[in-house]
Write an enzyme that holds these catalytic residues in place. Structure first.
Site, PDB file in Angstrom:
ATOM      1  N   CYS A  30       0.608  -4.039  -6.206  1.00  0.00           N
ATOM      2  CA  CYS A  30      -0.390  -3.912  -7.460  1.00  0.00           C
ATOM      3  C   CYS A  30      -1.211  -2.798  -7.436  1.00  0.00           C
ATOM      4  CB  CYS A  30      -0.993  -5.209  -7.794  1.00  0.00           C
ATOM      5  SG  CYS A  30      -1.626  -5.574  -9.390  1.00  0.00           S
ATOM      6  N   HIS A  66       3.718  -8.561  -8.392  1.00  0.00           N
ATOM      7  CA  HIS A  66       3.295  -9.262  -7.260  1.00  0.00           C
ATOM      8  C   HIS A  66       4.588 -10.145  -6.578  1.00  0.00           C
ATOM      9  CE1 HIS A  66      -1.057  -9.047  -7.886  1.00  0.00           C
ATOM     10  NE2 HIS A  66      -0.862  -8.726  -8.945  1.00  0.00           N
ATOM     11  N   GLU A 114       4.332 -11.830  -4.165  1.00  0.00           N
ATOM     12  CA  GLU A 114       4.014 -13.382  -3.800  1.00  0.00           C
ATOM     13  C   GLU A 114       3.912 -14.281  -4.808  1.00  0.00           C
ATOM     14  OE1 GLU A 114       0.166 -11.192  -5.037  1.00  0.00           O
ATOM     15  OE2 GLU A 114       2.192 -10.643  -4.063  1.00  0.00           O
TER      16      GLU A 114
END
Length: 214
Positions: A83, A194, A196
């Site tokens: 990001c 992202h 994650e």
């Protein structure tokens, strides 16, 4: 035992990034969250996360001396930017009236604009928030292993990367316009989305990163 250092400079989803990495790491890989330059430079790989305004991120990066640490890392081992952690690797961002970044990847960070519209002319909300498909410009890159072309990843951003060399672009997406979302150059791999927060596709990419040998 191999070590992956998640760089803590006070700006980033440190907990979620580290937990996702731990989830995909094998028994011989240790994930640490640290601001200690010695620990970061002793690690086999590093991850540079980032959220929020780029002005604040760059201020903290410079205050903690992370800029020099990152330069040393990418000279000898892999770095994953996530990001805003991707955006700070470029030369300059339009955000906050203009911010000079680390200049490790030639390119700029641009604003989507207040009048962003889709192909049918409907106005699009900024920030771009939610799931979008990612087209693999370089499908043979090891970090795409096991990830389908146009797989969906999770985004939250108002600014996007535009790099100077197409050779660095590994993945692209569209939101009113086409933009670069995955960059690869030597020891650097960086993504706007992202991983994650991107369920199975994101975890696969993180697992690929842990196994990556540039």
């Amino acid at each position: 035992m191999k070590t992956v250092a998640v760089i803590d400079y006070g700006m980033g989803n440190l907990h979620s990034v580290s937990k996702a990495l731990e989830h995909v790491a094998d028994a011989n890989t240790r994930v640490i969250v640290t601001s200690d330059p010695e620990q970061i430079l002793a690690a086999d790989k590093a991850v540079l996360p980032g959220v929020g305004a780029i002005r604040d991120c760059m201020a903290e990066i410079l205050r903690h001396g992370v800029d020099e640490v990152v330069r040393e890392v990418v000279a000898t081992r892999p770095l994953l930017g996530i990001c805003v952690g991707m955006q700070v690797l470029l030369d300059h961002s339009e955000e906050n009236g203009g911010v000079e970044c680390l200049g490790l990847l030639p390119g700029d960070v641009k604003f989507f604009g207040k009048e962003l519209r889709d192909s049918e002319g409907s106005r699009l909300k900024v920030p771009h928030m939610g799931w979008s498909p990612v087209s693999q410009v370089e499908p043979s890159h090891p970090l795409w292993l096991g990830v389908d072309d146009n797989a969906r990843f999770y985004f939250v951003h108002s600014y996007y990367a535009h790099v100077a060399s197409e050779a660095m672009v590994v993945g692209r997406s569209e939101y009113g316009l086409g933009f670069d979302v995955a960059l690869g150059h030597e020891n650097i791999f960086a993504v706007q989305f992202h991983p994650e927060k991107s369920a199975a596709n994101g975890l696969q990419l993180l697992e690929n990163y842990l196994k990556w040998k540039p």
